[in-house]
Design a protein around this motif. Sequence first.
Motif, PDB file in Angstrom:
ATOM      1  N   GLN A   1      -6.371  -1.287  -6.824  1.00  0.00           N
ATOM      2  CA  GLN A   1      -5.618  -1.834  -5.696  1.00  0.00           C
ATOM      3  C   GLN A   1      -5.591  -0.821  -4.549  1.00  0.00           C
ATOM      4  OE1 GLN A   1      -4.016  -5.303  -4.462  1.00  0.00           O
ATOM      5  NE2 GLN A   1      -4.486  -4.931  -6.620  1.00  0.00           N
TER       6      GLN A   1
ATOM      7  N   ARG B   1      -0.712 -11.792 -13.249  1.00  0.00           N
ATOM      8  CA  ARG B   1       0.315 -12.386 -14.099  1.00  0.00           C
ATOM      9  C   ARG B   1       0.139 -13.895 -14.261  1.00  0.00           C
ATOM     10  NH1 ARG B   1       5.423 -11.250 -10.036  1.00  0.00           N
ATOM     11  NH2 ARG B   1       4.727 -12.535  -8.279  1.00  0.00           N
ATOM     12  N   ASP B   2      -0.605 -14.523 -13.345  1.00  0.00           N
ATOM     13  CA  ASP B   2      -0.864 -15.955 -13.479  1.00  0.00           C
ATOM     14  C   ASP B   2      -1.676 -16.268 -14.724  1.00  0.00           C
ATOM     15  OD1 ASP B   2       0.466 -16.447 -11.102  1.00  0.00           O
ATOM     16  OD2 ASP B   2      -1.352 -16.341  -9.883  1.00  0.00           O
TER      17      ASP B   2
ATOM     18  N   ASN C   1      -4.134  -1.480 -10.973  1.00  0.00           N
ATOM     19  CA  ASN C   1      -3.492  -2.774 -10.770  1.00  0.00           C
ATOM     20  C   ASN C   1      -2.347  -2.977 -11.764  1.00  0.00           C
ATOM     21  OD1 ASN C   1      -5.450  -4.159  -8.792  1.00  0.00           O
ATOM     22  ND2 ASN C   1      -6.814  -3.425 -10.389  1.00  0.00           N
TER      23      ASN C   1
ATOM     24  N   SER D   1       1.689  -7.954 -11.226  1.00  0.00           N
ATOM     25  CA  SER D   1       2.141  -8.671 -10.030  1.00  0.00           C
ATOM     26  C   SER D   1       1.125  -8.629  -8.893  1.00  0.00           C
ATOM     27  CB  SER D   1       3.464  -8.082  -9.536  1.00  0.00           C
ATOM     28  OG  SER D   1       3.315  -6.704  -9.230  1.00  0.00           O
ATOM     29  N   ASP D   2       0.090  -7.784  -9.012  1.00  0.00           N
ATOM     30  CA  ASP D   2      -0.931  -7.694  -7.973  1.00  0.00           C
ATOM     31  C   ASP D   2      -1.859  -8.899  -8.022  1.00  0.00           C
ATOM     32  OD1 ASP D   2      -0.193  -5.226  -6.881  1.00  0.00           O
ATOM     33  OD2 ASP D   2      -1.278  -4.130  -8.453  1.00  0.00           O
ATOM     34  N   ARG D   3      -2.388  -9.241  -6.860  1.00  0.00           N
ATOM     35  CA  ARG D   3      -3.453 -10.238  -6.818  1.00  0.00           C
ATOM     36  C   ARG D   3      -4.782  -9.554  -7.095  1.00  0.00           C
ATOM     37  NH1 ARG D   3      -1.837 -14.395  -1.861  1.00  0.00           N
ATOM     38  NH2 ARG D   3       0.176 -15.025  -2.761  1.00  0.00           N
TER      39      ARG D   3
ATOM     40  N   SER E   1      -2.819 -14.051  -8.936  1.00  0.00           N
ATOM     41  CA  SER E   1      -2.281 -12.783  -9.436  1.00  0.00           C
ATOM     42  C   SER E   1      -2.659 -12.608 -10.895  1.00  0.00           C
ATOM     43  CB  SER E   1      -0.754 -12.753  -9.300  1.00  0.00           C
ATOM     44  OG  SER E   1      -0.366 -12.898  -7.948  1.00  0.00           O
TER      45      SER E   1
END
Length: 281
Positions: A110, A87-88, A125, A128-130, A85
Amino acid sequence: MVRLIASLVGAAFVFVLGLALFGTVSDWITNPPPESAEHEFHREALDAGLPSNGVLGRFDRRQVQRGFQVFQEVCSACHSLKYVSFRDLRQIGYSEAEVKAIAKGWKIEQPSINAETGEASTRPNVPSDRFPSPFANEVAARAANNNALPPDLSLMAKARHNGANYIYSLVGHGYVNQPAELLRKFPGAKTPTGLHYNQYFANLNIAMPPPLTQDGQVTYSDGTRASVDQMAKDVSAFLTWTAEPNLEARHSAGFAAVIFILIFCFLAWGAYQNVWRDVKH
């Protein structure tokens, strides 16, 4: 009588197994498998020397960020990163505002469904989206890549033997001219049209064109010189992180567990000595 029969059956079974093994070994010695181009000319991966290697390895976050930049500008045109994601990216040093900007500015939006019309659409995007795939589906991916399906890179560093070193070697040092000796010994092993010779790929011929073609292909934001070797190291560091983002925590937990076991063993030895100190042997 039953024991005798059981012993005879067991002996016969062992004899048959031994006979089969002898036949296999004998056939292998008398008729060895023919040499192949892959067996002789495939090279073992080079050592990328990443800081994350080893039992106490840790990520160099500046290097991982540079690797993300290589992925973003070079690899993401064909490869997906579906298990990661936006956020990662906070884990490798990007701020919340930077993550939002990266997600919003990502060149592939997205996929979405319009709630009013029910038609397929897209939207920007959010963190939280991948990471979205560069292709709508497998058919589109194959159509754009000469019928080859670009693999997802999220877990590539774990999916391949010696993963980080393999990625570094493949993209940074694997694309060379096909050796004249190979063509002399194996005339039928000429790289087919549409494929590319790579000395670190399993069968030596890969559908992916060289992704890193020249120094300076990426302009690093931290001023690091972007040689082909450096870009290959950095993207392998990034893909090591995507495959195992908890690597540092695992190393720390393992180290703490070893220290605990050593202390426990010392205390157990001390207790043993205390309990049995007055016992005469």
